[in-house]
Design a protein around this motif. Structure first.
Motif, short mmCIF file in Angstrom:
data_model
loop_
_atom_site.label_atom_id
_atom_site.label_comp_id
_atom_site.label_asym_id
_atom_site.label_seq_id
_atom_site.Cartn_x
_atom_site.Cartn_y
_atom_site.Cartn_z
N GLN A 165 0.93 -1.32 -0.12
CA GLN A 165 -0.03 -0.01 0.19
C GLN A 165 1.05 1.08 -0.03
OE1 GLN A 165 -2.39 -0.68 3.52
NE2 GLN A 165 -4.15 -1.81 2.07
N LYS A 166 2.00 1.17 0.87
CA LYS A 166 2.88 2.58 0.75
C LYS A 166 3.65 2.58 -0.67
CE LYS A 166 4.40 2.79 5.51
NZ LYS A 166 5.44 2.88 6.53
N MET A 167 3.86 1.48 -1.27
CA MET A 167 4.24 1.60 -2.41
C MET A 167 3.50 2.45 -3.60
SD MET A 167 6.51 -1.97 -3.44
CE MET A 167 6.35 -1.42 -5.32
N SER A 168 2.26 1.73 -3.33
CA SER A 168 1.13 2.22 -4.20
C SER A 168 0.89 3.93 -4.11
CB SER A 168 -0.04 1.55 -4.03
OG SER A 168 -1.14 2.08 -5.07
N GLU A 169 1.09 4.25 -2.82
CA GLU A 169 0.50 5.55 -2.49
C GLU A 169 1.95 6.66 -2.91
OE1 GLU A 169 0.71 5.71 1.86
OE2 GLU A 169 -1.21 4.55 1.97
N ARG A 170 2.97 5.74 -3.16
CA ARG A 170 4.28 6.65 -3.66
C ARG A 170 4.40 6.54 -4.95
NH1 ARG A 170 8.28 5.59 1.61
NH2 ARG A 170 6.59 6.17 3.15
N LYS A 171 3.51 5.66 -5.62
CA LYS A 171 3.44 5.56 -7.07
C LYS A 171 4.75 4.88 -7.75
CE LYS A 171 0.51 9.67 -7.91
NZ LYS A 171 -0.49 8.84 -7.74
N LEU A 172 5.22 4.08 -6.71
CA LEU A 172 6.40 3.18 -7.28
C LEU A 172 6.00 1.97 -8.16
CD1 LEU A 172 8.54 2.89 -4.19
CD2 LEU A 172 9.20 3.89 -5.96
N LYS A 173 6.45 1.84 -9.14
CA LYS A 173 6.27 0.85 -10.33
C LYS A 173 6.87 -0.50 -9.77
CE LYS A 173 4.93 3.92 -14.13
NZ LYS A 173 5.44 3.97 -15.60
N PRO A 174 5.82 -1.28 -9.83
CA PRO A 174 6.53 -2.74 -9.24
C PRO A 174 7.23 -3.38 -10.43
CG PRO A 174 4.12 -2.94 -9.85
CD PRO A 174 4.41 -1.60 -9.80
N ASP A 175 8.35 -4.45 -10.08
CA ASP A 175 8.99 -5.09 -11.05
C ASP A 175 8.59 -6.63 -11.11
OD1 ASP A 175 10.12 -6.09 -8.66
OD2 ASP A 175 12.33 -5.09 -9.08
N LYS A 176 9.29 -7.48 -11.64
CA LYS A 176 8.93 -8.84 -11.77
C LYS A 176 9.06 -9.40 -10.41
CE LYS A 176 10.61 -9.56 -16.45
NZ LYS A 176 11.67 -10.47 -17.35
N PHE A 177 10.06 -8.94 -9.61
CA PHE A 177 10.10 -9.46 -8.13
C PHE A 177 9.00 -8.89 -7.25
CE2 PHE A 177 11.37 -9.46 -3.66
CZ PHE A 177 12.32 -10.42 -3.54
N THR A 178 8.64 -7.88 -7.45
CA THR A 178 7.26 -7.41 -6.82
C THR A 178 6.00 -8.29 -7.22
OG1 THR A 178 8.18 -5.13 -7.17
CG2 THR A 178 6.10 -5.31 -5.82
N THR A 179 6.24 -8.59 -8.53
CA THR A 179 4.80 -9.18 -9.04
C THR A 179 4.87 -10.52 -8.44
OG1 THR A 179 4.90 -7.85 -11.03
CG2 THR A 179 3.68 -9.88 -11.26
N CYS A 180 5.98 -11.32 -8.24
CA CYS A 180 6.03 -12.64 -7.86
C CYS A 180 5.54 -12.41 -6.02
CB CYS A 180 7.44 -13.25 -7.72
SG CYS A 180 7.97 -13.70 -9.53
N VAL A 181 5.92 -11.33 -5.53
CA VAL A 181 5.42 -11.35 -4.03
C VAL A 181 3.74 -11.32 -4.20
CG1 VAL A 181 5.20 -9.81 -2.17
CG2 VAL A 181 7.24 -10.25 -3.22
N ILE A 182 3.27 -10.43 -5.05
CA ILE A 182 1.65 -10.38 -5.23
C ILE A 182 1.29 -11.72 -5.58
CG2 ILE A 182 -0.10 -9.37 -6.52
CD1 ILE A 182 1.76 -6.94 -6.76
N LEU A 183 1.70 -12.25 -6.37
CA LEU A 183 1.20 -13.79 -6.96
C LEU A 183 1.34 -14.78 -5.56
CD1 LEU A 183 2.93 -14.09 -10.47
CD2 LEU A 183 0.37 -13.59 -9.81
N GLU A 184 2.23 -14.65 -5.03
CA GLU A 184 2.42 -15.65 -3.83
C GLU A 184 1.32 -15.31 -2.85
OE1 GLU A 184 5.85 -17.30 -0.88
OE2 GLU A 184 6.38 -16.24 -2.50
N LEU A 185 1.16 -14.09 -2.64
CA LEU A 185 0.16 -13.78 -1.63
C LEU A 185 -1.40 -14.45 -1.99
CD1 LEU A 185 0.29 -9.71 -0.57
CD2 LEU A 185 -0.12 -11.86 0.92
N GLN A 186 -1.38 -14.23 -3.54
CA GLN A 186 -2.86 -14.56 -3.98
C GLN A 186 -3.01 -15.90 -4.02
OE1 GLN A 186 -2.45 -12.55 -7.85
NE2 GLN A 186 -3.20 -10.71 -6.95
N THR A 187 -2.12 -16.79 -4.04
CA THR A 187 -2.13 -18.42 -4.02
C THR A 187 -1.86 -19.02 -2.38
OG1 THR A 187 0.35 -18.49 -4.47
CG2 THR A 187 -1.30 -18.37 -6.47
#
Length: 592
Positions: free
Chosen positions: A552-574
């Protein structure tokens, strides 16, 4: 001795002027001997000889003309002896001459030589009020002086007042091409490019045809503010007007197009120039080649090089280095060496840049023995290695685990009268750390810390921290981290990220999070790498709520996720049952 003679002569002449000795003789016919000598000596800036002739004129009873007195004023002003120049002006008035623009203009110039811009402007105002009508030469001297001293805006105001007929006392002047070119060039150099363009168009409306210098100044100015479309338009206009842009103009435009990633546009312009029977020089070819190299287009660069040879344009060491660098980056270092040999065949002496490029190529390929051979060849050919040479080879040796060879090379720098710079020391500290030589790294760090030359910087601290962390010496690394402010530096985002990453890896996630909070409090804002490392630490410790908080802090600061961040999100979703609420709280990243 020379300046002492000048002082003696200037005092003698000044006394003659002030005492009126020029007035105590009868007018005689003008002597071409004095005239010719004065003009030639003044142009050659042989001021001592000018003063000697004037003293001889006084001694022989010859009366100087206004022209000759003006020469004397000009000499004094060139020497920044404005007070003596005004003494000569006093003599002119006593002799009954009417000062002209060639009397006043050097005096204006003299004020500028002394940095007295305001006095120069006041002087012009004063002579106007006494009835003198300045001509273009006088106004041009004032404009040039203001321009040369950085007062371009003041020069522009005078010009605009002239255009509007508001100079005062009914005065005005008609600018010429040289005047406009000087003003346009100055405006472009201080960033007032749009105003320079207005003057260019104003000049054309007055029927003054722009020359190559005018086009060059404007095109270069437009390129500097990235208005390359307008720059290209004026370039084509110059061609249409029959003005052949010189290599400088053309090369400027090619360079800026290549830097903007418009290499194909640059090539189109290049071909057009050739069609118009203009000949590109080695800089033109090299600049375009470099553009191709930036984009990794090795075939086009090679083809352009061959075209260059066909057209009889001789490549220089810069041209060869561009091609060598491109081949090295493509891991074709042997082909790059072929260009080095071709250089010597064509009578060119390779320099340190050429050898450094080759060294770097072999090091990238892990061919450290060949890199060392290039280093020794360099020494044999009498080419002195520089800091880049040693730093490149040291990095290659450490990368290949050749620590003893690296230590020997590091010591060898002294015999070449080279002192390691920040980059070299960083490479050595990092190299020792990565090869498990922590004692050597700490010793070098302490030596730099105790040096009176202030050799340490935050980069060196970060290198040592990273090495200690990777060697498992987390407590020692943290001690260095805490001491950084004592060394006179402030921990940066890299410093914090190194420590946060290591604390996470050893399971001390809360300590890592405290550092994260501390860096934000100090105004050191985390980057994407910091967020990724901390999120991974919390994810490994099953602290999913903290992961979501960081996202959420990343989103507030408009930081664009990279492949590593995407993997973290996918792991959360699964994660499965029980984690749905965290998935719902996960912010949406459009680029994820």
């Amino acid at each position: 001795m020379f300046f002492r003679t000048i002082v003696l002569e200037t005092v003698s002449v000044a006394k003659a002027v002030e005492s009126g000795s020029f007035l105590r003789v009868k007018f005689s016919s003008r002597g071409s001997f004095f005239d010719n000598r004065l003009v030639s000596y003044a142009k050659a800036k042989k001021y001592q000889d000018v003063f000697l002739i004037f003293n001889r004129m006084v001694d022989t009873g010859y009366v100087a003309s206004l022209t000759e007195m003006n020469i004397l004023i000009n000499c004094y002003c060139d020497l920044k002896r404005v007070s003596l120049a005004f003494a000569v002006l006093g003599g002119i008035l006593k002799m009954g001459y009417d000062p002209d623009c060639y009397t006043f203009s050097p005096l204006i110039k003299g004020y500028f030589f002394q940095g007295r811009d305001g006095d120069a402007v006041k002087f012009v105002d004063k002579i106007i009020r006494t009835g003198f009508s300045p001509n273009f030469y006088t106004w041009s001297t004032l404009i040039t002086g203001l321009r040369g001293s950085g007062n371009v805006e003041a020069a522009l105001r005078i010009h605009e007042a002239n255009v509007k007929g508001k100079l005062g006392f009914g005065h005005s002047y008609s600018p010429n091409l040289i005047y406009y070119v000087a003003l346009i060039d100055s405006l472009c150099k201080v960033g007032m490019v749009n105003k320079a363009k207005e003057l260019f168009l104003e000049m054309e409306k007055l029927g003054i045809s722009a020359n190559v210098e005018a086009y060059t100044a404007l095109i270069h100015g437009l390129c500097r503010i990235r208005e390359w479309e307008q720059a290209k338009g004026f370039f084509y206009q110059a061609l249409d007007q029959g003005v052949q842009p010189d290599a400088l103009t053309f090369n400027d435009l090619i360079d800026f197009l290549c830097k903007e990633g418009k290499v194909d546009e640059a090539k189109g312009l290049f071909d057009l120039v050739i069609q118009r029977a203009l000949q590109p020089d080695s800089v033109s070819f090299s600049t375009l080649m470099h553009g191709y190299c930036i984009e990794g287009r090795i075939e086009e660069a090679q083809s352009l090089f061959e075209e260059m040879l066909q057209k009889g344009c001789i490549p220089d060491v810069v041209t060869f280095n561009i091609l060598m660098d491109l081949h090295c980056k493509k891991r074709k270092t042997d082909e790059a060496r072929g260009f080095l040999e071709l250089m010597t065949q064509r009578g060119l002496q390779p320099n340190s840049c050429n050898y450094n490029t080759l060294l770097h190529g072999y090091c990238i390929e892990g061919r450290i023995d060949e890199a060392q051979n290039v280093f020794h060849e360099m020494l044999e050919k009498g080419c002195n290695p520089d800091l880049v040479t040693f730093t490149t080879l040291l990095n290659g040796l450490f990368t290949e685990g050749r620590v003893q060879d690296a230590k020997k090379l590091f010591m060898e720098m002294k015999s070449h009268n080279l002192i390691p710079n920040d980059c070299t020391n960083a490479v050595v500290i990092d190299g020792f750390c990565k090869n498990g030589c922590l004692e050597e790294a700490l010793n070098l760090f302490k030596t730099m810390e105790n040096s009176s030359f202030h050799l340490l910087n935050i980069q060196h601290c970060n290198c040592l921290l990273d090495g200690l962390c990777k060697a498992g010496k987390v407590e020692l690394a943290y001690e260095v981290f805490v001491r950084i402010p004592e060394l006179g530096f402030t921990q940066d985002v890299i410093t914090y990220t190194i420590m946060i990453d290591r604390f996470c890896k050893v399971g001390r996630v809360e300590h890592a999070y405290n550092l994260f909070a501390e860096m934000e409090k100090r105004g050191c804002f985390p980057d994407l790498m910091t967020f990724n490392r901390l999120m991974l630490g919390f994810l490994r410790n099953e602290n999913v709520s903290k992961v979501v908080e960081l996202l959420q802090k990343m989103s507030e600061r408009k930081l664009k996720p990279d492949k590593f961040t995407t993997c973290v999100i996918l792991e959360l979703q699964t994660k499965g049952p029980g984690y749905e609420k965290y998935v719902e709280l996960t912010p949406h990243f459009p680029s994820a």
